[in-house]
Design an enzyme around this catalytic site. Structure first.
Site, PDB file in Angstrom:
ATOM      1  CD  GLU A 306     -51.392 -80.888 -38.694  1.00 54.14           C
ATOM      2  OE1 GLU A 306     -51.801 -81.892 -38.101  1.00 54.14           O
ATOM      3  OE2 GLU A 306     -51.209 -79.787 -38.143  1.00 54.14           O
ATOM      4  CG  ASP A 380     -54.266 -76.648 -34.121  1.00 57.93           C
ATOM      5  OD1 ASP A 380     -55.380 -77.149 -33.946  1.00 57.93           O
ATOM      6  OD2 ASP A 380     -53.212 -77.293 -34.122  1.00 57.93           O
ATOM      7  CD  GLU A 408     -52.490 -79.891 -29.984  1.00 57.79           C
ATOM      8  OE1 GLU A 408     -53.620 -80.203 -30.383  1.00 57.79           O
ATOM      9  OE2 GLU A 408     -51.525 -79.758 -30.747  1.00 57.79           O
TER      10      GLU A 408
HETATM   11  C1  GCV Z   1     -54.449 -85.079 -34.907  1.00 59.50           C
HETATM   12  C2  GCV Z   1     -52.892 -80.095 -34.519  1.00 59.50           C
HETATM   13  C3  GCV Z   1     -52.348 -81.101 -33.558  1.00 59.50           C
HETATM   14  C4  GCV Z   1     -52.225 -82.469 -34.199  1.00 59.50           C
HETATM   15  C5  GCV Z   1     -53.608 -82.859 -34.761  1.00 59.50           C
HETATM   16  C6  GCV Z   1     -54.034 -81.786 -35.746  1.00 59.50           C
HETATM   17  C7  GCV Z   1     -55.406 -82.063 -36.304  1.00 59.50           C
HETATM   18  O1  GCV Z   1     -51.941 -79.823 -35.506  1.00 59.50           O
HETATM   19  O2  GCV Z   1     -51.133 -80.686 -33.051  1.00 59.50           O
HETATM   20  O3  GCV Z   1     -51.817 -83.387 -33.234  1.00 59.50           O
HETATM   21  O4  GCV Z   1     -53.560 -84.109 -35.379  1.00 59.50           O
HETATM   22  O5  GCV Z   1     -54.085 -80.553 -35.104  1.00 59.50           O
HETATM   23  O6  GCV Z   1     -56.352 -81.506 -35.777  1.00 59.50           O
HETATM   24  O7  GCV Z   1     -55.523 -82.826 -37.244  1.00 59.50           O
END
Ligand code: GCV
Length: 715
Positions: A306, A380, A408
């Protein structure tokens, strides 16, 4: 103001504060013991306290006993040097030789953090002894004894031994240095970086106490989307101040290490892990940190994921990156937790397959002090995912579990969802890699392939809200994570019962219905959000609310349509050999069983199969009908939750009662939103009638599509 009104005002203020205090005190309420029989049993059994030895950890053990005693009985536990019925605290080395000898077998049964609570003779007197091989074992034993008392268990014939089954039991805070919290729904970060190291807030100690009470022994203070500033001298001093507060509670501090730090804060031109200057920079950095914080735990790293930099930027592998950092912390006894959460927009492969493809070839190549940190599922942290195929696929690499405690994808801090049920489901899954009963729990605790280094991480749901977690029931998820990190074989039922009794009341008329409600709450959220194996159909960015229609984001795998693949022919992600064949990443019994929809558990159906809308399910009804009925069930279950809670008013203080009542109403509203938006959208593809049990939606599909909540929290 007249005197009566003043008194009334003071009383109101006092009671409001004590209600707020209840939320703050988490599961460490130590409610007054009012049952006279129980009270006299306890007070007869323990008439004083004696501490053998002297250390900050023993001091906090003794303090905790006093805090509890004042609250249980309204008085102090007297310090005594000798006599009958004393509570004796001290680690093995402090015990008389004879006692050490008598307890030889018990000591053999515990590890370095374990404890023994036993009735023994000490100087000829009946004594309750709390001991272990270390002071921290004594602290854990003290919390255990207090838990027994909070649960109103008898203290007769005490003989308890227990040890953590997992070594690194760690919270991951996704907290930024500006105090925002990524995916945080309980206010701002509790770390007041601006005023550290000079202002030490009492919350830091209470945080440590709460964690120690459930056996958590590590905390990663900063976001995995890391800021290299935290590795500068100024911030190391701030981190040191926190580490000093946590040390007596057995909590090690870890930091997230941004891979490009040698460039950003070191002025180097590269962060290539094979470059000598870069390697030296990390070694020097580790030396600098350990000089200030001798028990620093190590680094957690999100690399090439990411947008985060990593070894791939230099054509190097994850092993090159992880081992470089591992080498830097190894002389100090530190570890590296390297995340396996990687997927690329440039890789057309099913996102669910990518981490496996990336890491399995490196099995056995990571340094001894590296743990590969793997999320429970391959996408996720969804309301439901099959276990991550990496579990079992890397027998020569220690794998650490990453669960998400913050919600989340499960309704933020608004929805009541008891997550230990989800954690338990993953831990109990059989990977079959070494034949039957090769459970995920056995991979995590190292017993399946004899691993020395083991760990479990939980992404924290803690913020600076007065009650820490926003939703009063969110505390149960923090509690449950800690308990499962200590013992991944505990049942979620046992955890729910403990937490309810310690947090609210021992009254069975409260505990039984609330336990049932908590245990069902996870299936409920799956029903109204992502039933039958659907996943990642939330709105994008903040992930608040349903957004199955979203299809316009640049990265294909960030769009919900990528995951549900609804079309006129049906719905679901084909991960069999006719599709992405993600199934081949699982051991045979699973790959085989799940290759046909008839033998795939319903809960994973659309995770692995794309099926026609009129596909006939076990109950003889169509897929469309079943999907609708799951959404409806979810909504009705929230209605039941709200009703059940309403019957509990007499057992709960007003503040927590009102808060949970209001939150349940919001949860109900949002469950209906999910049902209506998803069914209206999917109906466009199914072209089938809405079953009669689905009420008329409150709004049109267009309305739901146009909803905007730019300031939803947690980004
Ligand atoms: C901290 C998901 C979440 C992100 C998070 C990522 C991760 O994509 O939406 O906010 O980033 O996981 O676990 O690194």
């Amino acid at each position: 103001m007249n005197v009566n009104r003043l008194i009334l005002g003071v009383l109101l203020l006092f009671s409001a504060q004590s209600f707020a205090q209840k939320g703050y005190d988490l599961w460490l309420q130590y409610d007054e013991i009012t049952d006279t029989q129980l009270q006299s049993d306890y007070l007869n059994k323990i008439q004083g306290i004696k501490i053998l030895g002297n250390s900050p950890t023993l001091n906090v053990s003794a303090e905790e006993m006093q805090t509890a005693w004042k609250s249980f009985f309204g008085k102090e536990l007297q310090k005594k040097n000798s006599g009958e019925n004393i509570l004796l605290l001290g680690q093995r080395e402090q015990l008389p030789q004879k006692l050490q000898q008598n307890l030889k077998q018990d000591f053999e049964n515990i590890n370095s953090e374990g404890y023994i609570i036993k009735e023994v003779k000490f100087e000829g007197n009946n004594t309750i002894l709390i001991t272990g091989k270390s002071d921290i074992g004594v602290l854990y034993g003290s919390f255990r004894l207090l838990r027994e008392m909070q649960l109103h268990n008898k203290l007769s014939n005490l003989a308890i031994t227990d040890s953590p089954k997992i070594q690194k039991r760690v919270l991951n805070h996704w907290d930024n240095l500006d105090r925002t919290v990524e995916r945080g729904y309980a206010g701002f970060s509790i770390w007041d970086w601006h005023l550290l190291p000079d202002l030490i807030k009492p919350e830091y100690t209470d945080y440590a106490r709460a964690n120690a009470s459930i056996g958590i022994n590590g905390t990663v203070l900063t976001n995995v989307n890391a800021n290299s500033l935290v590795l500068t001298e100024e911030y190391i001093k701030k981190v040191k101040a926190l580490a000093e507060v946590f040390r007596p509670y057995g909590i090690q501090v870890y930091l997230t290490a941004r891979f490009s730090s040698p460039m950003e804060s070191g002025g180097l031109e590269t962060a290539d892990p094979l470059n000598e200057e870069v390697r030296q920079w990390w070694k020097d950095k580790a030396d600098q940190i350990y000089a200030e914080i001798p028990d620093f735990g190590g680094f957690l790293v999100k690399a090439n994921s990411e947008g985060q930099p990593g070894p791939n930027n230099y054509g190097r592998s994850h092993v090159d990156g992880a081992n470089m950092m591992a080498e830097a912390v190894a002389p100090h006894g530190g570890i590296v937790m390297w995340r396996a959460f990687v997927y690329s927009e440039h890789d057309p492969e099913d996102r669910a397959k990518q981490a496996y493809s990336e890491f399995v070839p490196f099995d056995g190549e990571f340094a001894d002090n590296v743990l590969l940190q793997v999320k429970n599922g391959a996408i996720d942290f969804q309301p439901r995912e099959p276990f991550h195929p990496l579990f079992g696929a890397m027998p020569d690499t220690p794998l650490m579990m990453e669960f998400q405690i913050t919600q989340e994808y499960l309704g933020f801090a608004t929805h009541l969802v008891f997550l230990p049920k989800l954690f338990e489901e993953t831990l109990e899954e059989d990977t079959y890699v070494n034949g039957e009963k090769s459970t995920v729990a056995k991979i995590i605790d190292g017993t399946l392939s004899n691993k020395k280094l083991t760990g479990m991480a939980g992404v924290a749901n803690i913020g600076n809200e007065r009650n820490w977690t926003g939703h009063p029931f969110g505390q149960a998820n923090w509690y449950g994570f800690g308990r499962l990190a200590w013992d991944p074989y505990l049942s979620s039922e046992e955890i729910a019962e403990e937490w309810l009794k310690m947090t609210f009341t021992n009254n069975e008329d409260f505990v039984e219905p609330m336990k049932e409600m908590m245990l069902e709450s996870r299936e409920t959220v799956v029903n109204y959000m992502t039933p039958l194996g659907l996943h990642h159909i939330m709105r994008t960015g903040h992930h608040y609310g349903p957004g199955p229609w979203v299809s316009n984001l640049s990265r294909p795998e960030w769009n919900p349509v990528y995951y549900h693949k609804a079309d006129s022919a049906g719905i679901g992600f084909d991960r069999t050999s006719s599709g992405s064949n993600a199934l081949e990443q699982y051991a045979d019994p699973i790959a085989e069983k799940y290759s046909s929809p008839e033998t795939t558990p319903e809960k994973y159906l659309l995770w692995f199969h794309h099926l026609p809308w009129d596909y006939e399910m076990d109950n003889g009804k169509s897929l469309w009908y079943n999907m609708a009925s799951k959404y409806q069930e979810g909504v009705e279950e929230v209605e039941d939750m709200a009703e059940n809670w309403n019957n509990m008013e007499q057992y709960v203080d007003e503040e927590r009662f009102e808060k949970v009542s209001m939150l349940l109403q919001i949860q109900l509203k949002e469950a209906k939103w999910w049902r209506d938006a998803c069914l209206l959208y999917f109906q466009e593809f199914s072209n089938m009638e809405m079953p009669e049990f689905i009420p008329e939606p409150a709004h049109t599909l267009e309305y739901y599509k146009n909803l905007k909540t730019p300031y939803a929290p947690g980004i």
